[in-house]
Scaffold this motif. Structure first.
Motif, PDB file in Angstrom:
ATOM      1  N   LEU A 151     -54.789  38.728  22.370  1.00 28.61           N
ATOM      2  CA  LEU A 151     -53.838  38.883  21.084  1.00 28.61           C
ATOM      3  C   LEU A 151     -52.957  39.734  20.388  1.00 28.61           C
ATOM      4  O   LEU A 151     -51.693  39.435  19.505  1.00 28.61           O
ATOM      5  CB  LEU A 151     -55.020  38.265  20.131  1.00 28.61           C
ATOM      6  N   SER A 217     -57.272  32.702  22.803  1.00 24.97           N
ATOM      7  CA  SER A 217     -56.413  32.975  22.925  1.00 24.97           C
ATOM      8  C   SER A 217     -55.530  32.308  23.885  1.00 24.97           C
ATOM      9  O   SER A 217     -55.681  31.301  24.844  1.00 24.97           O
ATOM     10  CB  SER A 217     -57.324  34.218  24.322  1.00 24.97           C
ATOM     11  N   PRO A 218     -54.834  32.794  23.718  1.00 23.78           N
ATOM     12  CA  PRO A 218     -53.274  32.105  23.974  1.00 23.78           C
ATOM     13  C   PRO A 218     -52.908  32.115  25.002  1.00 23.78           C
ATOM     14  O   PRO A 218     -52.802  30.683  25.367  1.00 23.78           O
ATOM     15  CB  PRO A 218     -52.513  32.478  22.561  1.00 23.78           C
ATOM     16  N   ARG A 219     -53.604  33.477  26.260  1.00 22.68           N
ATOM     17  CA  ARG A 219     -53.121  33.313  27.438  1.00 22.68           C
ATOM     18  C   ARG A 219     -53.691  32.862  27.615  1.00 22.68           C
ATOM     19  O   ARG A 219     -53.202  32.599  29.441  1.00 22.68           O
ATOM     20  CB  ARG A 219     -53.141  34.880  27.285  1.00 22.68           C
ATOM     21  N   THR A 231     -48.647  28.257  22.106  1.00 21.03           N
ATOM     22  CA  THR A 231     -48.006  28.756  21.195  1.00 21.03           C
ATOM     23  C   THR A 231     -47.910  28.259  19.635  1.00 21.03           C
ATOM     24  O   THR A 231     -47.694  28.966  18.470  1.00 21.03           O
ATOM     25  CB  THR A 231     -46.435  27.422  21.466  1.00 21.03           C
ATOM     26  N   LEU A 234     -49.896  31.281  19.368  1.00 24.47           N
ATOM     27  CA  LEU A 234     -49.419  32.156  19.026  1.00 24.47           C
ATOM     28  C   LEU A 234     -48.733  32.864  17.750  1.00 24.47           C
ATOM     29  O   LEU A 234     -48.470  33.401  16.825  1.00 24.47           O
ATOM     30  CB  LEU A 234     -48.315  32.551  20.280  1.00 24.47           C
ATOM     31  N   CYS A 235     -48.105  31.728  17.513  1.00 23.88           N
ATOM     32  CA  CYS A 235     -46.890  31.474  15.930  1.00 23.88           C
ATOM     33  C   CYS A 235     -48.432  31.749  15.151  1.00 23.88           C
ATOM     34  O   CYS A 235     -47.641  32.558  14.060  1.00 23.88           O
ATOM     35  CB  CYS A 235     -46.609  30.402  15.734  1.00 23.88           C
ATOM     36  N   ARG A 238     -48.985  35.942  14.732  1.00 23.66           N
ATOM     37  CA  ARG A 238     -47.651  36.387  15.311  1.00 23.66           C
ATOM     38  C   ARG A 238     -46.713  36.025  13.633  1.00 23.66           C
ATOM     39  O   ARG A 238     -46.299  37.168  13.091  1.00 23.66           O
ATOM     40  CB  ARG A 238     -46.951  36.297  15.781  1.00 23.66           C
ATOM     41  N   MET A 247     -40.582  35.590  19.663  1.00 20.68           N
ATOM     42  CA  MET A 247     -41.602  35.244  20.253  1.00 20.68           C
ATOM     43  C   MET A 247     -41.089  34.583  21.446  1.00 20.68           C
ATOM     44  O   MET A 247     -41.970  34.109  22.331  1.00 20.68           O
ATOM     45  CB  MET A 247     -42.030  33.069  19.298  1.00 20.68           C
ATOM     46  N   GLU A 250     -41.692  36.650  24.543  1.00 19.58           N
ATOM     47  CA  GLU A 250     -42.966  36.766  24.766  1.00 19.58           C
ATOM     48  C   GLU A 250     -43.703  35.967  25.279  1.00 19.58           C
ATOM     49  O   GLU A 250     -44.513  36.034  26.499  1.00 19.58           O
ATOM     50  CB  GLU A 250     -44.198  36.789  23.631  1.00 19.58           C
TER      51      GLU A 250
END
Length: 528
Positions: A151, A217-219, A231, A234-235, A238, A247, A250
């Protein structure tokens, strides 16, 4: 540039460095508080007169007593070894967040059961339940660095993973001082030595609650094809819209990395094992394991787990005096860890810190061994400190000041970031298992080493630290500020000592070309 300035792989909006990623990292780092607390409290707890009287340990010979102490301490590391390996399976099927919840539950079950121990039931209760608690700790030690690295923005990844190490030191600080406090203020009793065992449940409970709140975890979500959810997370992390250039870049990096690996290896639970046929991937597994071997070769866990024994060899006598000296050791480690994560890890980088720690720590260990040999009596009948003993303690604290901002947390940072998405969980499982394997060996044989080798133990660790400096110089590349998805490029670049600069220049040129191409494209108004 100021010492707090960040080296970025690409222009990064200020919103990316927001409170959410720091809070998420801090919450999951309650796991490291659990680890640090155990590494500190167990050695002083089994040295408490009330614990010794409860289980009649003074009736045993010195060698038998050393063996019992070693078994109580090391069975925890044995459980952690297997727990760290099992975390690969749990993280694949359950994800990072649910895995943390699972391992917190297992730890609480083990730590809670330790409270049933007494003279009637015997030490086997503690030994058995410490294995279960260790299993939970091992799994958490695998998950937390992975979660934080996945993250983190590249420029502060070391700092955020460093919060994990800070949690370790805060837990250790409490563990070192708690027995000093209860020994000084409580009468010897069963309750006296049970309190330190019960305190383990506090950070474990906070991790259990926190693992429900933090996002996945977004990944990991991207790797499972859950793009919309990934997504969104992650948004949120961030604090940027999905349409922002940062974005889009990434997400493109993540997609490129996943596509490449699936083409080369394939997706699936067993497929990452196939990646070990790739020499580059196998090399990183080797480096990860060796970093933890060299970390334990500094002697840190001999001091952590058996600090009363270590300070006794330096001339410290008396239970409370030994606990006080040990507590100061914990303070030094905690203060230096804060300096490491705020000022050093993302500024100076990983290689320089490791080299500094190896050479400086080795010098201190040679001096300590020489002082113990020449100036510290083996049988301190009078109970007074010699000038040589005072000097030895000074150099032990100096060694701590050198070790802490170098080998203490840096191997965890490197291992959390050097694997690609599809091998990261397996790679971290391997690295964490190596940590606990070497940790087990040190904790299992340290009492016997001091009985047989005396001052030679310090010379032993000093020689190993010199060897570790050679290892780092020739084999470990600098990883600071490199995006996770560009680690393959870093490890393919030669020479090792210059790879970081080469890759960062390449990334800067790529970003410049992308900006030029974007400037050359006609806008919608121009097309109209």
């Amino acid at each position: 540039m100021s010492i707090l300035s960040l080296k970025e792989d690409r222009p990064t909006p200020a919103a990316v460095y927001n409170w959410r990623i720091y809070v998420c990292a801090a919450i999951v780092s309650w796991a490291s508080c659990m680890i640090g607390y155990d590494s500190a409290f167990i050695g002083t707890t089994i040295a408490l007169p009330s614990f010794i009287d409860e289980f009649d340990l003074d009736s045993y010979s010195a060698s038998k007593k050393a063996l019992i102490s070693a078994n109580i301490v090391s069975v925890y590391q044995a459980g952690a070894f297997f727990g760290s390996l099992s975390a690969y399976g749990s993280s694949y099927f359950l994800g990072r967040r649910k895995s943390l919840w699972l391992f917190a539950v297992l730890f609480i079950a083990g730590a809670g059961a330790m409270l049933a121990a007494n003279a009637e039931r015997g030490l086997n209760v503690i030994v058995g339940t410490r294995f279960l608690a260790g299993f939970g700790i091992g799994g958490a030690s695998n998950m937390v660095p992975i979660y934080i690295s996945e993250l983190s923005p590249p420029a502060i990844r070391g700092r955020l993973v460093g919060i994990y190490e800070l949690g370790w030191q805060i837990g250790g600080l409490v563990g070192f001082w708690i027995n000093y406090g209860i020994n000084k203020n409580m009468a010897p009793s069963t309750s006296q030595w049970l309190i330190p065992y019960g305190v383990q449940l506090i950070p474990a409970g906070l991790l259990l609650i926190g693992s429900i709140w933090v996002p996945e975890s977004p990944r990991w979500l991207f790797s499972k094809g859950r793009r919309e959810e990934a997504t969104k997370v992650l948004c949120w992390l961030r604090q940027l819209p999905a349409t922002d250039t940062y974005m889009l870049q990434e997400i493109a990096y993540i997609d490129e990395d996943l596509t490449r690996f699936r083409d080369e290896v394939g997706a699936g639970f067993w497929k990452p094992f196939r990646a070990l046929s790739n020499k580059s991937v196998l090399w990183r597994f080797f480096l990860g394991g060796m970093l933890f071997m060299w970390q334990n070769a500094t002697g840190i866990n001999a001091i952590n787990y058996y600090s009363p024994t270590v300070f006794k060899t330096l001339g410290i006598t008396g239970t409370n005096t030994g606990f006080l000296t040990t507590g100061i050791f914990g303070v030094v480690k905690t203060v230096l860890t804060v300096i490491w994560l705020v000022f050093l890890i993302d500024k100076l980088g990983r290689r320089k810190l490791l080299m500094f720690g190896s050479i400086g720590g080795s010098v201190c260990m040679w001096i300590i061994g020489a002082l113990v040999k020449t100036s510290v009596p083996t049988d301190n009948v009078l109970g007074t400190m010699t000038s040589g003993g005072v000097a030895a303690i000074f150099f032990l604290y100096l060694w701590t000041a050198v070790y802490t901002p170098s080998w203490n947390g840096t191997p965890w940072v490197i291992n959390s970031e050097m694997f690609d998405q599809n091998t990261r969980s397996l790679g971290q499982a391997s690295a964490a298992a190596n940590n606990w394997l070497w940790n087990f060996l040190i904790s299992r044989f340290t009492p016997q080493m001091f009985l047989k080798m005396g001052y030679g133990v310090y010379f032993f660790f000093a020689a190993l630290m010199i060897c570790s400096s050679v290892f780092v110089f020739f084999l470990v590349p600098e990883t600071k500020a490199i995006p996770l998805e560009q680690m393959d490029r870093l490890f393919a670049t030669k020479p090792i000592r210059g790879a970081h600069g080469i890759v960062m220049e390449e990334l800067a040129r790529i970003n410049e070309l992308q900006r030029e191409e974007a400037d050359e494209k006609p806008t919608a108004e121009e097309l109209a």
